[in-house]
Design a protein around this motif. Structure first.
Motif, short mmCIF file in Angstrom:
data_model
loop_
_atom_site.label_atom_id
_atom_site.label_comp_id
_atom_site.label_asym_id
_atom_site.label_seq_id
_atom_site.Cartn_x
_atom_site.Cartn_y
_atom_site.Cartn_z
N LEU A 377 0.79 -1.23 0.00
CA LEU A 377 0.00 0.00 0.00
C LEU A 377 0.82 1.28 0.00
O LEU A 377 0.27 2.37 -0.16
N VAL A 378 2.13 1.17 0.19
CA VAL A 378 2.97 2.38 0.29
C VAL A 378 4.20 2.25 -0.59
O VAL A 378 4.61 1.15 -0.95
N THR A 379 4.77 3.41 -0.91
CA THR A 379 6.00 3.43 -1.68
C THR A 379 6.78 4.69 -1.32
O THR A 379 6.27 5.58 -0.64
N GLU A 380 8.02 4.76 -1.81
CA GLU A 380 8.86 5.94 -1.60
C GLU A 380 8.80 6.81 -2.85
O GLU A 380 8.89 6.32 -3.97
N GLU A 381 8.63 8.11 -2.62
CA GLU A 381 8.58 9.04 -3.75
C GLU A 381 9.16 10.38 -3.32
O GLU A 381 8.61 11.05 -2.43
N ASN A 382 10.29 10.76 -3.92
CA ASN A 382 10.96 12.03 -3.60
C ASN A 382 11.23 12.16 -2.10
O ASN A 382 11.03 13.23 -1.51
N GLY A 383 11.65 11.06 -1.51
CA GLY A 383 12.01 11.09 -0.11
C GLY A 383 10.84 11.06 0.85
O GLY A 383 11.02 11.26 2.06
N GLU A 384 9.64 10.81 0.35
CA GLU A 384 8.44 10.76 1.17
C GLU A 384 7.79 9.38 1.06
O GLU A 384 7.88 8.72 0.02
N MET A 385 7.12 8.96 2.12
CA MET A 385 6.34 7.74 2.10
C MET A 385 4.92 8.10 1.65
O MET A 385 4.26 8.93 2.28
N VAL A 386 4.48 7.50 0.55
CA VAL A 386 3.19 7.88 -0.05
C VAL A 386 2.41 6.62 -0.46
O VAL A 386 2.98 5.53 -0.55
N PRO A 387 1.11 6.77 -0.72
CA PRO A 387 0.32 5.63 -1.18
C PRO A 387 0.85 5.09 -2.51
O PRO A 387 1.29 5.85 -3.38
N SER A 388 0.80 3.78 -2.65
CA SER A 388 1.24 3.13 -3.88
C SER A 388 0.19 3.23 -4.97
O SER A 388 -0.97 3.59 -4.71
N ALA A 389 0.58 2.89 -6.18
CA ALA A 389 -0.38 2.84 -7.29
C ALA A 389 -1.47 1.82 -6.99
O ALA A 389 -2.64 2.03 -7.35
N LEU A 442 4.72 4.72 9.49
CA LEU A 442 3.98 3.94 8.50
C LEU A 442 2.49 3.94 8.82
O LEU A 442 1.66 4.12 7.92
N LEU A 443 2.15 3.77 10.09
CA LEU A 443 0.75 3.71 10.48
C LEU A 443 0.02 4.99 10.12
O LEU A 443 -1.14 4.97 9.68
N ASP A 444 0.69 6.11 10.27
CA ASP A 444 0.07 7.40 9.96
C ASP A 444 -0.23 7.53 8.47
O ASP A 444 -1.31 8.03 8.09
N VAL A 445 0.68 7.08 7.63
CA VAL A 445 0.44 7.13 6.18
C VAL A 445 -0.70 6.19 5.79
O VAL A 445 -1.56 6.54 4.98
N LEU A 446 -0.71 5.00 6.39
CA LEU A 446 -1.77 4.04 6.10
C LEU A 446 -3.14 4.61 6.48
O LEU A 446 -4.13 4.45 5.75
N TYR A 465 -3.53 3.13 20.57
CA TYR A 465 -2.95 4.41 20.97
C TYR A 465 -3.09 5.42 19.83
O TYR A 465 -3.54 6.56 20.04
N TYR A 466 -2.71 5.00 18.64
CA TYR A 466 -2.77 5.91 17.49
C TYR A 466 -4.20 6.35 17.21
O TYR A 466 -4.48 7.55 17.05
N ALA A 467 -5.12 5.39 17.14
CA ALA A 467 -6.51 5.71 16.81
C ALA A 467 -7.14 6.63 17.85
O ALA A 467 -7.87 7.57 17.52
N SER A 468 -6.86 6.36 19.13
CA SER A 468 -7.40 7.21 20.20
C SER A 468 -6.84 8.62 20.12
O SER A 468 -7.55 9.60 20.29
N CYS A 469 -5.54 8.71 19.88
CA CYS A 469 -4.89 10.01 19.81
C CYS A 469 -5.41 10.84 18.63
O CYS A 469 -5.59 12.06 18.75
N MET A 470 -5.72 10.18 17.53
CA MET A 470 -6.19 10.87 16.34
C MET A 470 -7.71 11.07 16.32
O MET A 470 -8.26 11.58 15.35
N GLY A 471 -8.38 10.65 17.39
CA GLY A 471 -9.82 10.84 17.47
C GLY A 471 -10.62 10.01 16.50
O GLY A 471 -11.71 10.42 16.07
N MET A 472 -10.10 8.84 16.14
CA MET A 472 -10.84 7.97 15.23
C MET A 472 -12.06 7.38 15.96
O MET A 472 -12.11 7.37 17.19
N PRO A 473 -13.06 6.91 15.22
CA PRO A 473 -14.31 6.46 15.86
C PRO A 473 -14.08 5.33 16.87
O PRO A 473 -13.26 4.44 16.64
N ALA A 474 -14.82 5.41 17.96
CA ALA A 474 -14.80 4.33 18.94
C ALA A 474 -15.62 3.17 18.44
O ALA A 474 -16.52 3.32 17.61
N SER A 475 -15.33 1.98 18.94
CA SER A 475 -16.08 0.78 18.56
C SER A 475 -17.41 0.76 19.31
O SER A 475 -17.45 0.90 20.53
#
Length: 476
Positions: A377-389, A442-446, A465-475
């Motif tokens: 799902l990810v690739t390197e592009e110009n020194g950045e981690m980005v979504p793949s094709a 990686l998790l942040d890009v995903l 931890y990541y989901a809670s910190c970013m305010g993602m929906p609770a289950s």
């Protein structure tokens, strides 16, 4: 008991306070508010006006009140110290600053956090203990990989033939029933140890006598004890003293009791099908039937398979469950192996139009969710981690994406290996992975750029931890 409007209650209270009767008083009683995991909920608070005179009459007024609940405030989870360790190990930047601010929570259960076989970084996979740990870490969804025994009963194992590495079977009398009983290594002649023990070698009753261990073996073992002592140094045997094995039905009951959702994977059989009259469709149907028998709502189940025929069967024969069946996508790998032109898996990922079937064809067949490994799902592009094709093509086709597996690579100082291969310099560009904190990178890009629905993890506290910190929906 009569209900009157709040206005009339107030009028009655004012009139009564004007009386000289010492026996008359107005008492307001507030009922406790119980909130759920959602951030905002409208609840009803009952306010009771008690009028004391010659006659006591109780009247109830229902008033809607909007209660703001901090994310996760009603359902705190235990993420432990590892997420904070990863945050402290991160490169300096906005993401680290944001995650560091969440060190004290609150942390809550979220479907973004999926327990991969439970919490197998430290607990024996597919055991009760592993599932309990994952649930306490806030995994909103837990996985039982489903295979079957000799008497065609469904059990939780990652592979039909992994009992020699995931249980204590070689130390028991059942070892003689293994497809390949233990053969010690012969280091002097370069011969490695062998064993192959399958759930289909034994009955359910026999299976239930075994204990789970960390999935590992020592190929140089000259004794059973040496062979079984192969746990990686970044895992642990500290919690491997009593791994309780589970049937698929037992996992359903446990998950219901824990209040989590379920994602069973129908494993590819290691035996020829049909097995004693048990066909692949019988197998696929039996797994769904156990959810029906337990009264589990289809919306709480994400049935998975690498076998597209299984997905198509569920869509056609069990549409209520097939609606969110997850196709574990290995087209890139299968086509790479079969391709005579020498096209690599990486080339197929970077050119998803070459995949067969295409993303659009999958969607047209009724597939709604696909699940490739993270590196796809990810690739390197110009020194950045980005979504793949590949990731972009999946989203353009309207497919939801789940991915695997975080926290399964050990220390990331050496680049993270297979799961990070598209961003660690193995295929292109410079490595973007050099410390354990890059787990969050990686998790942040995903999550933000690829837009995955959820992430399987061997240590769900990290994704929680990541989901809670970013305010993602609770289950819920």
């Amino acid at each position: 008991m009569k209900k009157i409007t709040y206005l009339w209650a107030v009028i009655a209270a004012l009139l009564l306070t004007g009386c000289d009767d010492d026996n008359t008083e107005v008492v307001e009683v507030e009922k406790a508010v119980v909130t759920t995991d959602t951030k905002t909920q409208v609840v009803e608070v009952e306010k009771t006006v008690v009028v004391t005179d010659t006659v006591t009459e109780i009247k109830t007024v229902e008033v809607p009140v909007v209660v703001e609940v901090p994310a996760g405030g009603a359902n705190n989870m235990q993420v432990g110290t590892r997420p904070d360790f990863l945050v402290q190990d991160m490169d300096e930047g906005e993401l680290k600053d944001k995650l560091a601010q969440c060190a004290n929570g609150p942390f809550y259960k979220t479907d973004f956090s999926i327990g991969h076989r439970g919490a197998p970084m430290q607990f024996p996979e597919h055991t009760k203990e592993s599932y309990l740990a994952a649930a306490k870490m806030g995994a909103g969804i837990l996985e039982c990989d489903v295979t079957f025994t000799k008497d065609k009963e469904l059990v939780c194992r990652h592979s039909q033939c992994d009992l020699h590495t995931t249980t204590n079977i070689l130390e028991t009398d059942l070892a003689e029933k293994c497809s390949i009983p233990f053969v010690p290594a012969d280091p002097d002649n370069g011969v490695v140890a062998q064993a192959k023990c399958c759930t289909s070698d034994i009955t359910l009753a026999e299976f239930k006598t075994l204990e789970g261990k960390m999935d590992a073996s020592n190929p140089n073992g000259t004794t059973v004890a040496e062979y079984m002592n192969g746990t990686s140094n970044w895992r642990t045997d500290l919690y491997a003293s009593r791994g309780t094995l589970m049937t698929h039905a037992e996992s359903i009951d446990l998950f219901k009791a824990l209040g989590v959702k379920m994602t069973p994977e129908l494993k590819s059989p290691s035996v020829t099908m049909p097995f004693d009259g048990f066909s692949q469709q019988d197998y696929a149907q039996k797994m769904i039937d156990e959810y029906k028998a337990a009264g589990v709502e289809p919306k709480h189940v994400w049935a998975q398979s690498f076998n597209r025929d299984d997905i198509n069967y569920w869509i056609a024969q069990n549409p209520e469950f097939g609606a969110q069946a997850v196709y574990l996508d290995d087209r890139y790998d299968a086509q790479n192996v079969e391709n005579e032109q020498g096209v690599t898996a990486q080339q197929l990922v970077n050119n998803p139009e070459l995949l067969v079937p295409t993303m659009a064809e999958l969607a047209a067949d009724g597939v709604k969710i696909i699940a490739p490994p993270m590196w796809v799902l990810v690739t390197e592009e110009n020194g950045e981690m980005v979504p793949s094709a590949y990731a972009k093509a999946a989203r353009e086709a309207g497919l939801g994406i789940i991915t695997w597996t975080l926290e399964r690579s050990g220390h990331l100082t050496e680049g993270g290996g297979w799961y990070y291969q598209s961003v660690n310099g193995a295929h292109r560009g410079d490595s973007m992975i050099n410390n354990d904190g890059d787990t969050f990178k990686l998790l942040d890009v995903l999550a933000k750029d690829v837009g995955v629905m959820g992430v399987f993890s061997d240590w769900p506290a990290t994704t929680t931890y990541y989901a809670s910190c970013m305010g993602m929906p609770a289950s819920i």
